[in-house]
Write an enzyme that holds these catalytic residues in place. Structure first.
Site, mmCIF file in Angstrom:
data_model
loop_
_atom_site.group_PDB
_atom_site.id
_atom_site.type_symbol
_atom_site.label_atom_id
_atom_site.label_comp_id
_atom_site.label_asym_id
_atom_site.label_seq_id
_atom_site.Cartn_x
_atom_site.Cartn_y
_atom_site.Cartn_z
ATOM 1 N N LYS A 37 0.835 -1.214 0.000
ATOM 2 C CA LYS A 37 0.000 0.000 0.000
ATOM 3 C C LYS A 37 0.865 1.258 0.000
ATOM 4 O O LYS A 37 0.677 2.151 -0.819
ATOM 5 C CB LYS A 37 -0.920 0.018 1.230
ATOM 6 C CG LYS A 37 -1.962 -1.083 1.235
ATOM 7 C CD LYS A 37 -2.900 -0.965 2.418
ATOM 8 C CE LYS A 37 -2.197 -1.111 3.759
ATOM 9 N NZ LYS A 37 -1.569 -2.431 3.978
ATOM 10 N N THR A 38 1.795 1.307 0.946
ATOM 11 C CA THR A 38 2.638 2.500 1.038
ATOM 12 C C THR A 38 3.509 2.635 -0.213
ATOM 13 O O THR A 38 3.678 3.735 -0.750
ATOM 14 C CB THR A 38 3.496 2.445 2.312
ATOM 15 O OG1 THR A 38 2.624 2.254 3.434
ATOM 16 C CG2 THR A 38 4.283 3.724 2.515
ATOM 17 N N ASP A 225 -2.106 7.796 3.665
ATOM 18 C CA ASP A 225 -1.681 6.447 4.070
ATOM 19 C C ASP A 225 -2.319 6.126 5.433
ATOM 20 O O ASP A 225 -2.699 7.032 6.165
ATOM 21 C CB ASP A 225 -0.144 6.408 4.180
ATOM 22 C CG ASP A 225 0.409 4.981 4.174
ATOM 23 O OD1 ASP A 225 -0.377 4.030 4.012
ATOM 24 O OD2 ASP A 225 1.645 4.827 4.323
ATOM 25 N N GLU A 226 -2.407 4.859 5.778
ATOM 26 C CA GLU A 226 -2.950 4.427 7.080
ATOM 27 C C GLU A 226 -4.318 5.068 7.346
ATOM 28 O O GLU A 226 -4.594 5.554 8.447
ATOM 29 C CB GLU A 226 -1.979 4.786 8.220
ATOM 30 C CG GLU A 226 -0.553 4.283 8.029
ATOM 31 C CD GLU A 226 -0.354 2.836 8.429
ATOM 32 O OE1 GLU A 226 -1.355 2.152 8.769
ATOM 33 O OE2 GLU A 226 0.794 2.371 8.384
ATOM 34 N N GLN A 283 -5.838 -3.302 10.677
ATOM 35 C CA GLN A 283 -4.731 -2.674 11.402
ATOM 36 C C GLN A 283 -5.164 -1.403 12.114
ATOM 37 O O GLN A 283 -4.339 -0.565 12.471
ATOM 38 C CB GLN A 283 -3.578 -2.349 10.453
ATOM 39 C CG GLN A 283 -2.928 -3.576 9.865
ATOM 40 C CD GLN A 283 -1.701 -3.225 9.046
ATOM 41 O OE1 GLN A 283 -0.722 -2.713 9.574
ATOM 42 N NE2 GLN A 283 -1.758 -3.476 7.748
ATOM 43 N N ARG A 633 4.787 -7.413 10.950
ATOM 44 C CA ARG A 633 5.991 -6.592 10.719
ATOM 45 C C ARG A 633 7.175 -7.462 10.314
ATOM 46 O O ARG A 633 8.206 -6.970 9.884
ATOM 47 C CB ARG A 633 6.408 -5.819 11.993
ATOM 48 C CG ARG A 633 5.410 -4.847 12.603
ATOM 49 C CD ARG A 633 4.929 -3.834 11.632
ATOM 50 N NE ARG A 633 3.678 -4.296 11.039
ATOM 51 C CZ ARG A 633 3.183 -3.818 9.897
ATOM 52 N NH1 ARG A 633 3.816 -2.907 9.227
ATOM 53 N NH2 ARG A 633 2.053 -4.294 9.414
#
Ligand code: ATP
Ligand code: MG
Length: 800
Positions: A37-38, A225-226, A283, A633
């Site tokens: 995504k990022t 983002d996020e 998330q 992660r």
């Protein structure tokens, strides 16, 4: 020389390409962890620039930390091979500060406003509670601070609160008064608190369409983002920024400039910006700060004609790690099914470890880090995550002993040290003369004989004359104080005024150096007999060095820029990839990051899920997402560890394996144990507590009985458990922990003389009760099993 850009679509999968190439009003990329995504957001910006679909100045990208922003900027510039100046890539807070510094004068603030961090807000709230005697109504600083924050995140101000409050309830009336005073004091101090930065920007845009239009016209591409962790205020900000500009507002705006610079639509207005958001609802871990998953769910309704792209291939982790993550998160209800896959293969198994104590656990982690390091993995590619900051101590002790270079993110708290706060207060007082909080903090630092009575006299003088406290300093001779203190105050006023004069032009380091010299700040520390003061003096010098470094980085940077930067550093911003150290951080800080090896410590009930989440609606589900964030992660190696006993708040508590461990298929984990636990059943997954009797044994009989509860406790561990159980008696943590996993009797009330039946002990009579809500304990004389003490809420009992 402009190097040729690499093809921006190289190596991307078809969905990722589609996202990079998308040109249209709104795009939602929903995808699991590590699916790019990022990366896609970054390439999308590069693609817009490279194809000249946008100028750098037309781009606004929002990241979750300043660190992530800097990284994204570097990557974009790396991809297109040239600097992209004028592009805004920042956090919500930084973007809003930038806007507010330019526009605050529209609504009664000036551009040199102070940003109150949470400690500043709390200090102000504390004062207000005291002034209004509000503690009589049960208000604490924490309760008020979090309530105000929640209201602001929902974009409620005093007026909207007061409209909906029930004024028959004295507590609500008092709260409204606190909120009103707090708002007024901030305004007077020319200060915004953290939540205001967003909320006031939204207010500004709504109240001043002409101001909003400047930004609506400018930013043609907004990327976030996020997105799953945006709260209502942040969401509203995005709504405002992407709103089309009406024809008459656009005409007015550009008439003033003398030419028409924007593209207009058929009605003569300026079309809304194109919006791209990327997120993963699994998330979302900031509900406690008002983050609202609904923002994702309702995106399609709020932004019609939007395109949704799903990414399912994970490029970060091995299949074993992903399978564990998928299995855990599948236990949450109300989520869209998604299954991440990878093509890199199974990889190593996840390693599970159970230690006796947190020291044992830390030793295991340190040993494994050593093994990985010898195997060629860099320290900087390893990280240890935990739920609470308190867990770092045991880890640090052992890491120091094992000579493992490490770094605690968000743990240095340099800016929270008293002497640093003092110096920062000097700088703040210089930048914003209206701020009384900063001024009060430094009035008598270093000591210059200004006591509380003098301070009160100055404050009264200011109130009486409706002026700033700073003005009263200057007029101190009107107060009839003693000559010595008068001279001291005049000296301080002159020092501050002199610095304020050059605030726009002088270098930060020069301003600071002048202040330190004139006030004798460092000299006073050096002259002190307190051995700590030498270290404090060094810290102040470190800060001076930082201002110099700031000046080199930002040749044009002013004191205000420096103060802004310091106010907005977040935990993850400490990160320095080149540092060659193992990173230690909380699970919340870990979001968005990745490491070759990840150690997740303290996977226990009470820590993960955290005991505080037990009573919160959605709490355990949010904690599960946090666990999911932690697992995902890891690139190659994942370690999950726990300790059977954990010392906390001066007590030793029995810890139970987290319920989430049971959600991971057993074949994915290779369980290891402390060498001293040879008697125990090696290699099995610790079972979460079962067949618990609810007994609190002073003899240790209940919790330590033959390991029935744990599946790993025989031999030496029985003693440890008995000791811990004894210590845990009556302790709230204990009760909370237990209640979250086993039987719950609700608010069953027992009285002396009641007959009860217990699943294990049979019938008996209650001989005493200590009534303490969820922690009530009954002593029961059983007909055959003897006298036992039971935690009423969780014991398998019924009243006869
Ligand atoms: P998170 O949900 O954790 O924020 P994310 O979806 O933002 O994750 P990224 O951080 O962008 O994922 O990507 C994860 C890793 O996968 C990064 O190391 C990235 O470089 C890599 N990656 C992404 N897309 C590809 C691709 N098409 N080919 C190879 N590697 C990729
Ligand atoms: Mg990401």
């Amino acid at each position: 020389f402009i190097p040729t850009a690499p093809d921006l679509l190289d190596g991307l999968n078809p969905q990722q390409r589609q996202a990079v190439d998308y040109r249209g009003p709104s795009l939602l990329i929903l995808a699991g962890a590590g699916s790019g995504k990022t990366s896609v957001l970054t390439r999308r910006i590069a693609s817009l620039l490279q194809n000249q679909d946008a100028w750098p100045s037309q781009i606004l990208a929002i990241t979750f930390t300043n660190k992530a922003a800097a990284e994204m900027r570097d990557r974009v510039e790396g991809l297109i091979g040239q600097a992209a100046e004028g592009m805004w890539i920042s956090t919500f807070h930084s973007a809003c500060v930038r806007i507010l510094r330019r526009e605050a004068e529209n609504f009664g603030f000036t551009k040199n406003f102070t940003i109150y961090d949470s400690a500043d807000s709390r200090a102000l709230i504390k004062r207000i509670i005291k002034e209004l005697d509000a503690d009589a109504f049960g208000f604490t600083v924490s309760s008020v601070a979090s309530k105000i924050s929640r209201l602001k995140n929902e974009l409620n101000d005093v007026e909207s609160y007061a409209r909906n409050a029930n004024f028959n309830d004295p507590a609500e009336r008092v709260f409204a008064e606190i909120f009103r005073t707090y708002t007024r004091e901030l305004q007077r101090a020319n200060a915004f608190d953290f939540d205001d930065l967003i909320g006031q920007t939204v207010y500004l845009f709504r109240a001043f369409p002409q101001v909003a239009a400047v930004y609506q016209r400018r930013f043609r591409h907004i990327l976030v983002d996020e997105y799953q962790d945006t709260n209502h205020a942040q969401y509203s900000l995005i709504r405002e920024l992407t709103r089309p500009v009406e024809a008459h507002v656009a005409a007015e705006l550009e008439a003033g400039e003398g030419y028409r610079s924007s593209q207009r639509d058929a009605t003569g207005g300026i079309p809304g910006a194109s919006l791209t958001v990327v997120g993963d609802s699994d998330q979302s871990i900031y509900a406690f700060r008002g983050a609202d998953i609904r923002n994702i769910v309702e995106f399609e309704r709020d932004f019609p004609n939007s395109t949704v792209i799903l990414l399912e291939q994970n490029y970060r982790s091995t299949q074993n790690i992903l399978s564990a993550a998928n299995a855990v998160i599948a236990n949450n209800f109300d989520r869209k099914e998604k299954n991440l896959f990878t093509t890199v293969g199974d990889g190593e198994k996840i390693v599970g470890f159970t230690g006796y104590s947190q020291h044992d656990e830390a030793q295991f982690i340190a040993d494994e880090i050593g093994v990985l390091h010898e195997g060629g993995m860099d320290y900087k590619d390893m990280a240890v995550f935990y739920r609470t900051n308190a867990q770092t101590r045991a880890l640090e002790e052992i890491f120091i002993r094992s000579a493992i270079p490490y770094r605690v993110l968000g743990g240095t708290k340099f800016y929270e040290r008293a002497e640093i706060k003092d110096v920062m207060a000097y700088l703040t007082a210089v930048a914003n003369p209206a701020d009384p909080l900063a001024l009060r903090r430094i009035m008598n630092v270093p000591k210059r004989g200004i006591g509380p009575a003098t301070e009160a006299a100055l404050q009264n003088h200011a109130d009486k004359n409706e002026q700033m406290l700073r003005d009263s300093l200057r007029q101190v001779d009107e107060l009839g104080l003693g000559p010595k203190v008068t001279a001291a105050i005049q000296g301080l006023a002159a020092t501050l005024d002199q610095a304020t004069l050059v605030v726009e032009t002088a270098k930060v380091a020069d301003i600071l150096e002048g202040l330190l010299k004139q006030t004798g700040f460092v000299d006073a520390l050096r002259a002190s007999r307190d051995p700590q003061d030498e270290a404090r003096a060094e810290n102040v010098e470190e800060l001076l060095a930082q201002t110099k470094e700031f000046g080199t980085r930002n040749p044009e940077g002013t004191l205000l820029d420096f103060l802004t930067e310091v106010s907005l550093v977040a935990a993850a911003d400490d990160l320095d990839d080149s540092s060659g150290t193992v990173s230690l951080m909380t699970l919340h800080t870990a979001k968005g990051l990745e490491y070759d090896a990840v150690f997740l410590a303290g996977v226990e009930e009470g820590l993960l899920p955290h005991q505080m989440s037990a009573g919160e609606p959605g709490g355990p589900a949010e904690e599960r997402r946090l666990f999911y964030v932690g697992i995902t992660r890891a690139r190659q190696r994942l370690y999950l560890s726990l300790a059977m006993t954990r010392a906390q708040f001066g007590d030793v508590n029995v810890a139970m394996p987290s319920r989430y461990l049971q959600e991971i298929p057993t074949e994915l984990i290779d369980w290891r144990q402390s060498p001293g636990m040879a008697n125990s059943r090696g290699g099995t997954q610790p079972r979460a507590i079962n067949a618990r009797r609810g007994e609190l044994g002073s003899s240790g009989s209940g919790l330590s009985s033959g390991g029935s509860g744990y599946g790993f406790s025989t031999g030496p561990s029985a003693t440890a458990l008995a000791r811990a159980a004894k210590n845990a008696e009556n302790k709230t943590q204990w009760a909370n922990r237990v209640t979250s996993t086993v039987r719950d009797n609700g608010d069953l009330k027992l009285a002396v003389g009641d007959r009860i039946r217990h699943d294990d002990f049979g019938e008996g009579r209650v001989s005493s009760v200590t009534d303490n809500g969820a922690k009530s304990i009954a002593e029961v004389q059983f007909d055959t099993a003897g006298r036992k003490r039971l935690l009423v809420k969780i014991s398998p009992i019924e009243k006869l």
